[in-house]
Motif scaffolding. Structure first.
Motif: not given
Length: 82
Positions: A48-66
């Motif tokens: 029931g945790w509903k923030y998986g997509e948000v975390v994936e977007e933030l992780e993609a952004k972090r990888k791009e910045n990295s």
């Protein structure tokens, strides 16, 4: 378990610290052949945790910045060697 703290992403004091790999914690080294495993995000989403997509977007952004940071650092290192 009383001292366990969980965060989404990297909390403020640790987001500027260099990340390191801990060999003893690597799944490849710790998990025996044939044993099952699950990622925490997948398990959380299943219950029931509903923030998986948000975390994936933030992780993609972090990888791009990295990646941008690494390219700039690599360019500086090449410039210093010449």
């Amino acid at each position: 378990m009383n001292r366990l703290q969980c965060f989404e992403g990297i909390p403020a004091p640790y987001d500027k610290v260099k990340r390191v790999v801990i060999p003893n914690a690597l799944k490849v080294l710790r998990l025996q052949p044939g044993h099952k495993f699950v990622a925490l995000g997948d398990l959380s989403t299943a219950v029931g945790w509903k923030y998986g997509e948000v975390v994936e977007e933030l992780e993609a952004k972090r990888k791009e910045n990295s990646k941008d940071f690494w390219e700039a650092k690599k360019a500086d290192l090449i410039k210093m060697r010449k």
